[in-house]
Design an enzyme around this catalytic site. Structure first.
Site, PDB file in Angstrom:
ATOM      1  N   ARG A  38     -41.586  22.897  19.431  1.00 37.69           N
ATOM      2  CA  ARG A  38     -42.632  22.427  18.499  1.00 37.69           C
ATOM      3  C   ARG A  38     -43.500  21.422  19.243  1.00 37.69           C
ATOM      4  O   ARG A  38     -42.997  20.394  19.696  1.00 37.69           O
ATOM      5  CB  ARG A  38     -42.005  21.790  17.257  1.00 37.69           C
ATOM      6  CG  ARG A  38     -43.010  21.072  16.386  1.00 37.69           C
ATOM      7  CD  ARG A  38     -42.461  20.652  15.038  1.00 37.69           C
ATOM      8  NE  ARG A  38     -42.296  21.779  14.154  1.00 37.69           N
ATOM      9  CZ  ARG A  38     -42.171  21.679  12.823  1.00 37.69           C
ATOM     10  NH1 ARG A  38     -42.174  20.493  12.235  1.00 37.69           N
ATOM     11  NH2 ARG A  38     -42.026  22.755  12.086  1.00 37.69           N
ATOM     12  N   HIS A  49     -48.004  28.716  13.337  1.00 37.09           N
ATOM     13  CA  HIS A  49     -46.621  28.485  12.892  1.00 37.09           C
ATOM     14  C   HIS A  49     -46.023  29.862  12.544  1.00 37.09           C
ATOM     15  O   HIS A  49     -45.790  30.188  11.382  1.00 37.09           O
ATOM     16  CB  HIS A  49     -46.630  27.544  11.685  1.00 37.09           C
ATOM     17  CG  HIS A  49     -45.296  26.920  11.375  1.00 37.09           C
ATOM     18  ND1 HIS A  49     -44.156  27.163  12.113  1.00 37.09           N
ATOM     19  CD2 HIS A  49     -44.925  26.046  10.394  1.00 37.09           C
ATOM     20  CE1 HIS A  49     -43.147  26.480  11.589  1.00 37.09           C
ATOM     21  NE2 HIS A  49     -43.585  25.801  10.555  1.00 37.09           N
ATOM     22  N   GLN A  64     -42.867  30.223  10.315  1.00 35.34           N
ATOM     23  CA  GLN A  64     -43.156  30.012   8.897  1.00 35.34           C
ATOM     24  C   GLN A  64     -43.690  31.303   8.270  1.00 35.34           C
ATOM     25  O   GLN A  64     -43.236  31.729   7.202  1.00 35.34           O
ATOM     26  CB  GLN A  64     -44.197  28.887   8.750  1.00 35.34           C
ATOM     27  CG  GLN A  64     -44.534  28.542   7.314  1.00 35.34           C
ATOM     28  CD  GLN A  64     -43.361  27.901   6.596  1.00 35.34           C
ATOM     29  OE1 GLN A  64     -42.727  27.011   7.132  1.00 35.34           O
ATOM     30  NE2 GLN A  64     -43.048  28.364   5.398  1.00 35.34           N
ATOM     31  N   ASP A  88     -51.097  24.287   1.656  1.00 36.24           N
ATOM     32  CA  ASP A  88     -50.402  23.420   2.621  1.00 36.24           C
ATOM     33  C   ASP A  88     -51.077  22.053   2.560  1.00 36.24           C
ATOM     34  O   ASP A  88     -52.151  21.910   1.958  1.00 36.24           O
ATOM     35  CB  ASP A  88     -50.516  24.050   4.026  1.00 36.24           C
ATOM     36  CG  ASP A  88     -49.694  23.322   5.090  1.00 36.24           C
ATOM     37  OD1 ASP A  88     -48.886  22.439   4.724  1.00 36.24           O
ATOM     38  OD2 ASP A  88     -49.867  23.629   6.287  1.00 36.24           O
ATOM     39  N   CYS A 116     -45.436  25.981   2.602  1.00 42.72           N
ATOM     40  CA  CYS A 116     -44.504  25.914   3.728  1.00 42.72           C
ATOM     41  C   CYS A 116     -43.582  24.701   3.630  1.00 42.72           C
ATOM     42  O   CYS A 116     -42.499  24.709   4.186  1.00 42.72           O
ATOM     43  CB  CYS A 116     -45.278  25.877   5.045  1.00 42.72           C
ATOM     44  SG  CYS A 116     -46.442  24.512   5.149  1.00 42.72           S
ATOM     45  N   ARG A 170     -36.384  30.874   6.138  1.00 44.55           N
ATOM     46  CA  ARG A 170     -36.603  30.449   7.523  1.00 44.55           C
ATOM     47  C   ARG A 170     -35.326  30.682   8.347  1.00 44.55           C
ATOM     48  O   ARG A 170     -35.381  31.090   9.503  1.00 44.55           O
ATOM     49  CB  ARG A 170     -37.000  28.967   7.575  1.00 44.55           C
ATOM     50  CG  ARG A 170     -38.331  28.631   6.907  1.00 44.55           C
ATOM     51  CD  ARG A 170     -39.494  29.165   7.712  1.00 44.55           C
ATOM     52  NE  ARG A 170     -39.437  28.675   9.073  1.00 44.55           N
ATOM     53  CZ  ARG A 170     -39.858  27.463   9.475  1.00 44.55           C
ATOM     54  NH1 ARG A 170     -40.398  26.637   8.603  1.00 44.55           N
ATOM     55  NH2 ARG A 170     -39.775  27.091  10.739  1.00 44.55           N
TER      56      ARG A 170
HETATM   57  N1   CP Z   1     -42.209  24.165   6.970  1.00 44.86           N
HETATM   58  C1   CP Z   1     -41.787  23.501   8.068  1.00 44.86           C
HETATM   59  O1   CP Z   1     -41.944  23.957   9.200  1.00 44.86           O
HETATM   60  O2   CP Z   1     -41.187  22.307   7.781  1.00 44.86           O
HETATM   61  P1   CP Z   1     -40.724  21.207   8.851  1.00 44.86           P
HETATM   62  O3   CP Z   1     -41.994  20.590   9.424  1.00 44.86           O
HETATM   63  O4   CP Z   1     -39.929  20.209   8.056  1.00 44.86           O
HETATM   64  O5   CP Z   1     -39.934  21.870   9.924  1.00 44.86           O
HETATM   65  N1  NVA Z   2     -49.772  22.270   8.536  1.00 49.05           N
HETATM   66  C1  NVA Z   2     -48.582  21.459   8.504  1.00 49.05           C
HETATM   67  C2  NVA Z   2     -47.380  22.341   8.449  1.00 49.05           C
HETATM   68  C3  NVA Z   2     -46.071  21.617   8.452  1.00 49.05           C
HETATM   69  C4  NVA Z   2     -44.905  22.575   8.416  1.00 49.05           C
HETATM   70  C5  NVA Z   2     -48.540  20.562   9.741  1.00 49.05           C
HETATM   71  O1  NVA Z   2     -48.848  21.046  10.830  1.00 49.05           O
HETATM   72  O2  NVA Z   2     -48.233  19.370   9.603  1.00 49.05           O
END
Ligand code: CP
Ligand code: NVA
Length: 276
Positions: A101, A128, A131, A193, A233, A261
């Site tokens: 990540r 993502h 997701q 989101d 998400c 997930r």
């Molecule tokens: N939806 C998601 O990826 O959540 P986190 O940022 O908590 O991993």
């Molecule tokens: N768009 C959000 C998704 C988190 C899972 C972010 O990047 O913070």
């Protein structure tokens, strides 16, 4: 050539359907896969915070018989303590796969280019894909098909929106990323989101003003089909992009998405790592 899971764009429609099928099998009979990756190790690198992705990968790796090695910025300071390339060249000597990540999408693709082992994108500023895979499994479980269904993303066109849009186009779903009202009419799925993603905290106040009219509330949700599902998400900022009455309603499937997930990421790891 080795395969990575970096962008939905890199996977064909058939491959994505195969991942959904495998996810369903894993979800139904998790015991059948208990030792599928026995003896392997997976590095999970997180430059940003996470609840769902961290826990589902950790648990998923354990449930496949493998061992997770969790690394935060405090541990390795990716790209700063040493180059992304050198980090990858070290890791591939010890582990069988990397989950990562990052802020910049390029960090993730650079790491994938550097190594011979599979790399899985666990969220970047641009996409993502994990997701989107979990979410499309959720949609399939609820609707039994994608074709002809209308999936409406309301709000900030961000990393999650990009992956959902690509996935929708691959599986024949009618995807709309929109301003509210008109576009929401007759939707089968309403997805939103946060308005300020990780890394955009400084823009939060400005974004609150821009996206105010995109809030998914009862009035907006009422424009969709009566049996439409609400998706997010997570994490959700209740009272901002979504109200309690929508996220807590019977139409909301947000915790099914979170559960899925786990199953879908196990399917990705099995597909990428089983033959190694
Ligand atoms: N939806 C998601 O990826 O959540 P986190 O940022 O908590 O991993
Ligand atoms: N768009 C959000 C998704 C988190 C899972 C972010 O990047 O913070």
């Amino acid at each position: 050539m080795k395969k990575d899971f970096l962008s939905i764009a890199d996977w064909s429609s058939d491959e994505l359907f195969e991942l959904i099928d495998l996810s369903k099998k894993i979800k139904k009979n998790p015991e059948d896969y208990r030792r599928a990756l026995h003896g392997k190790s997976v590095a999970t690198i997180f430059e940003k915070q996470s609840l769902r992705t961290h826990v589902t990968f950790d648990v998923g790796i354990f449930q496949l018989g493998a061992h997770p090695v969790y690394l935060t910025q405090a541990d390795i300071s990716l790209g700063k303590r040493e180059s992304v390339y050198d980090t990858g060249k070290n890791l591939e000597r010890w582990v069988d796969g990397i989950v990562v990540r990052t802020y910049a999408h390029k960090t993730c693709t650079d790491l994938a280019k550097a190594v011979k082992i599979p790399v899985i994108n666990a969220l970047t500023d641009f996409e993502h894909p994990c997701q989107a895979l979990g979410d499309f499994l959720t949609v399939h479980e609820k609707m039994w098909s994608f074709s002809g269904k209308k999936f409406v993303f309301v709000g900030d066109g961000n990393n999650v929106c990009n992956s959902l849009m690509l996935f929708g186009s691959k599986v024949g779903m009618n995807f709309v990323a929109c301003t509210p009202e008109e576009a929401v009419k007759q939707a089968d799925v309403i997805y939103t989101d946060v308005w300020a993603s990780m890394g955009q905290e400084a823009e939060k106040e400005q974004r609150m003003k821009i996206f105010k009219s995109y809030q998914v509330n009862k009035k907006l949700f009422y424009l969709a089909k009566s049996d439409a599902i609400f998706m997010h998400c997570l994490p959700a900022h209740r009272g901002e992009e979504v109200t309690d009455e929508v996220i807590d309603s019977k139409n909301s499937v947000v915790f099914d998405e979170a559960e899925n997930r786990l199953h879908t990421q196990k399917a990705v790891m099995l597909t990428l790592m089983k033959e190694r």
